[in-house]
Design a protein around this motif. Structure first.
Motif, PDB file in Angstrom:
ATOM      1  N   VAL A  13     -89.659  -7.018  54.621  1.00  0.00           N
ATOM      2  CA  VAL A  13     -88.917  -7.634  55.718  1.00  0.00           C
ATOM      3  C   VAL A  13     -89.218  -6.922  57.040  1.00  0.00           C
ATOM      4  CG1 VAL A  13     -86.602  -8.145  56.605  1.00  0.00           C
ATOM      5  CG2 VAL A  13     -87.124  -8.470  54.179  1.00  0.00           C
ATOM      6  N   GLY A  14     -89.314  -5.608  57.010  1.00  0.00           N
ATOM      7  CA  GLY A  14     -89.714  -4.841  58.183  1.00  0.00           C
ATOM      8  C   GLY A  14     -88.604  -4.253  59.022  1.00  0.00           C
ATOM      9  N   MET A  15     -87.365  -4.319  58.557  1.00  0.00           N
ATOM     10  CA  MET A  15     -86.272  -3.709  59.321  1.00  0.00           C
ATOM     11  C   MET A  15     -86.489  -2.201  59.458  1.00  0.00           C
ATOM     12  SD  MET A  15     -84.319  -6.071  60.398  1.00  0.00           S
ATOM     13  CE  MET A  15     -82.987  -5.050  61.002  1.00  0.00           C
ATOM     14  N   CYS A  16     -86.971  -1.572  58.409  1.00  0.00           N
ATOM     15  CA  CYS A  16     -87.213  -0.128  58.461  1.00  0.00           C
ATOM     16  C   CYS A  16     -88.245   0.210  59.533  1.00  0.00           C
ATOM     17  CB  CYS A  16     -87.651   0.411  57.098  1.00  0.00           C
ATOM     18  SG  CYS A  16     -89.111  -0.405  56.402  1.00  0.00           S
ATOM     19  N   GLU A  17     -89.306  -0.594  59.598  1.00  0.00           N
ATOM     20  CA  GLU A  17     -90.349  -0.360  60.601  1.00  0.00           C
ATOM     21  C   GLU A  17     -89.799  -0.531  62.009  1.00  0.00           C
ATOM     22  OE1 GLU A  17     -94.915  -1.662  61.417  1.00  0.00           O
ATOM     23  OE2 GLU A  17     -93.505  -3.267  60.963  1.00  0.00           O
ATOM     24  N   SER A  18     -88.976  -1.529  62.215  1.00  0.00           N
ATOM     25  CA  SER A  18     -88.439  -1.759  63.555  1.00  0.00           C
ATOM     26  C   SER A  18     -87.493  -0.641  63.986  1.00  0.00           C
ATOM     27  CB  SER A  18     -87.743  -3.116  63.646  1.00  0.00           C
ATOM     28  OG  SER A  18     -86.586  -3.144  62.860  1.00  0.00           O
ATOM     29  N   GLU A  22     -92.280   5.308  63.301  1.00  0.00           N
ATOM     30  CA  GLU A  22     -93.110   6.488  63.048  1.00  0.00           C
ATOM     31  C   GLU A  22     -93.109   6.894  61.571  1.00  0.00           C
ATOM     32  OE1 GLU A  22     -89.119   7.810  64.645  1.00  0.00           O
ATOM     33  OE2 GLU A  22     -90.583   6.330  65.212  1.00  0.00           O
ATOM     34  N   PHE A  23     -92.244   6.261  60.769  1.00  0.00           N
ATOM     35  CA  PHE A  23     -92.166   6.574  59.339  1.00  0.00           C
ATOM     36  C   PHE A  23     -92.525   5.406  58.426  1.00  0.00           C
ATOM     37  CE2 PHE A  23     -89.312   9.485  61.510  1.00  0.00           C
ATOM     38  CZ  PHE A  23     -89.816  10.700  61.059  1.00  0.00           C
ATOM     39  N   PHE A  24     -92.409   4.180  58.934  1.00  0.00           N
ATOM     40  CA  PHE A  24     -92.663   2.995  58.120  1.00  0.00           C
ATOM     41  C   PHE A  24     -93.641   2.066  58.838  1.00  0.00           C
ATOM     42  CE2 PHE A  24     -88.245   4.317  57.363  1.00  0.00           C
ATOM     43  CZ  PHE A  24     -88.274   4.518  55.994  1.00  0.00           C
ATOM     44  N   GLU A  25     -94.499   1.410  58.054  1.00  0.00           N
ATOM     45  CA  GLU A  25     -95.449   0.466  58.628  1.00  0.00           C
ATOM     46  C   GLU A  25     -95.725  -0.659  57.641  1.00  0.00           C
ATOM     47  OE1 GLU A  25     -99.256   1.420  61.066  1.00  0.00           O
ATOM     48  OE2 GLU A  25     -99.821   1.427  58.940  1.00  0.00           O
ATOM     49  N   LEU A  26     -95.679  -1.891  58.153  1.00  0.00           N
ATOM     50  CA  LEU A  26     -96.045  -3.050  57.339  1.00  0.00           C
ATOM     51  C   LEU A  26     -97.499  -3.377  57.612  1.00  0.00           C
ATOM     52  CD1 LEU A  26     -93.071  -5.536  57.719  1.00  0.00           C
ATOM     53  CD2 LEU A  26     -93.656  -4.155  55.749  1.00  0.00           C
ATOM     54  N   ASP A  27     -98.273  -3.609  56.553  1.00  0.00           N
ATOM     55  CA  ASP A  27     -99.667  -3.995  56.758  1.00  0.00           C
ATOM     56  C   ASP A  27     -99.759  -5.513  56.940  1.00  0.00           C
ATOM     57  OD1 ASP A  27     -99.639  -5.142  54.188  1.00  0.00           O
ATOM     58  OD2 ASP A  27    -100.778  -3.505  53.275  1.00  0.00           O
ATOM     59  N   ASP A  28    -100.954  -6.029  57.055  1.00  0.00           N
ATOM     60  CA  ASP A  28    -101.152  -7.460  57.300  1.00  0.00           C
ATOM     61  C   ASP A  28    -100.653  -8.347  56.160  1.00  0.00           C
ATOM     62  OD1 ASP A  28    -102.257  -6.893  59.752  1.00  0.00           O
ATOM     63  OD2 ASP A  28    -104.315  -6.908  59.006  1.00  0.00           O
ATOM     64  N   HIS A  33     -95.608   0.640  54.013  1.00  0.00           N
ATOM     65  CA  HIS A  33     -96.166   1.951  53.711  1.00  0.00           C
ATOM     66  C   HIS A  33     -95.303   3.014  54.388  1.00  0.00           C
ATOM     67  CE1 HIS A  33     -99.824   0.201  52.053  1.00  0.00           C
ATOM     68  NE2 HIS A  33     -99.734  -0.671  53.037  1.00  0.00           N
ATOM     69  N   VAL A  34     -95.011   4.080  53.668  1.00  0.00           N
ATOM     70  CA  VAL A  34     -94.300   5.216  54.241  1.00  0.00           C
ATOM     71  C   VAL A  34     -95.356   6.135  54.839  1.00  0.00           C
ATOM     72  CG1 VAL A  34     -92.786   7.155  53.771  1.00  0.00           C
ATOM     73  CG2 VAL A  34     -92.443   5.012  52.544  1.00  0.00           C
ATOM     74  N   LEU A  35     -95.244   6.411  56.117  1.00  0.00           N
ATOM     75  CA  LEU A  35     -96.240   7.213  56.813  1.00  0.00           C
ATOM     76  C   LEU A  35     -96.013   8.709  56.629  1.00  0.00           C
ATOM     77  CD1 LEU A  35     -96.400   5.122  60.098  1.00  0.00           C
ATOM     78  CD2 LEU A  35     -97.880   4.956  58.075  1.00  0.00           C
ATOM     79  N   ASP A  36     -94.774   9.101  56.364  1.00  0.00           N
ATOM     80  CA  ASP A  36     -94.428  10.510  56.139  1.00  0.00           C
ATOM     81  C   ASP A  36     -93.311  10.540  55.099  1.00  0.00           C
ATOM     82  OD1 ASP A  36     -93.725  13.170  56.179  1.00  0.00           O
ATOM     83  OD2 ASP A  36     -93.277  13.239  58.322  1.00  0.00           O
ATOM     84  N   GLU A  37     -93.662  10.810  53.845  1.00  0.00           N
ATOM     85  CA  GLU A  37     -92.671  10.779  52.759  1.00  0.00           C
ATOM     86  C   GLU A  37     -91.678  11.929  52.819  1.00  0.00           C
ATOM     87  OE1 GLU A  37     -94.370  10.425  48.897  1.00  0.00           O
ATOM     88  OE2 GLU A  37     -95.162   8.428  49.286  1.00  0.00           O
ATOM     89  N   ASN A  38     -92.037  13.010  53.486  1.00  0.00           N
ATOM     90  CA  ASN A  38     -91.183  14.200  53.529  1.00  0.00           C
ATOM     91  C   ASN A  38     -90.903  14.621  54.976  1.00  0.00           C
ATOM     92  OD1 ASN A  38     -91.062  14.860  50.566  1.00  0.00           O
ATOM     93  ND2 ASN A  38     -93.263  14.829  50.872  1.00  0.00           N
ATOM     94  N   PRO A  39     -90.131  13.819  55.699  1.00  0.00           N
ATOM     95  CA  PRO A  39     -89.837  14.140  57.101  1.00  0.00           C
ATOM     96  C   PRO A  39     -88.874  15.314  57.218  1.00  0.00           C
ATOM     97  CG  PRO A  39     -88.584  12.242  56.419  1.00  0.00           C
ATOM     98  CD  PRO A  39     -89.500  12.583  55.275  1.00  0.00           C
ATOM     99  N   GLY A  40     -88.857  15.899  58.396  1.00  0.00           N
ATOM    100  CA  GLY A  40     -87.946  17.005  58.661  1.00  0.00           C
ATOM    101  C   GLY A  40     -86.501  16.549  58.763  1.00  0.00           C
ATOM    102  N   GLU A  41     -85.621  17.473  58.544  1.00  0.00           N
ATOM    103  CA  GLU A  41     -84.178  17.209  58.560  1.00  0.00           C
ATOM    104  C   GLU A  41     -83.710  16.655  59.906  1.00  0.00           C
ATOM    105  OE1 GLU A  41     -80.586  16.730  56.877  1.00  0.00           O
ATOM    106  OE2 GLU A  41     -82.352  17.426  55.793  1.00  0.00           O
ATOM    107  N   GLU A  42     -84.425  16.956  60.977  1.00  0.00           N
ATOM    108  CA  GLU A  42     -84.043  16.479  62.302  1.00  0.00           C
ATOM    109  C   GLU A  42     -84.137  14.955  62.432  1.00  0.00           C
ATOM    110  OE1 GLU A  42     -88.452  17.566  62.610  1.00  0.00           O
ATOM    111  OE2 GLU A  42     -86.694  18.347  61.577  1.00  0.00           O
TER     112      GLU A  42
END
Length: 63
Positions: A13-18, A22-28, A33-42
């Motif tokens: 659906v793409g809500m996460c990407e919107s 910087e962490f989620f991306e929908l391909d064509d 796709h998760v761009l960073d599976e282990n992000p910082g606590e910040e």
């Protein structure tokens, strides 16, 4: 913290990407796709909002 995706539930659906592009991306093919599976606590507040926005509850945070 770790971003977890339930691939059986994800519909691209793409809500996460919107909300956190910087962490989620929908391909064509609308595959997320998760761009960073282990992000910082910040980033917890931003990612918690993105996870909560998923209409099919395919995302979660561990840790």
């Amino acid at each position: 913290m770790r971003i977890v995706v339930d691939r059986d539930k994800c519909e691209g659906v793409g809500m996460c990407e919107s909300m956190a592009h910087e962490f989620f991306e929908l391909d064509d093919d609308d595959v997320m796709h998760v761009l960073d599976e282990n992000p910082g606590e910040e980033h917890r507040k931003e990612l918690s909002a993105a996870v909560a926005s998923c209409p099919v509850l395919a995302l979660s945070l561990e840790g």
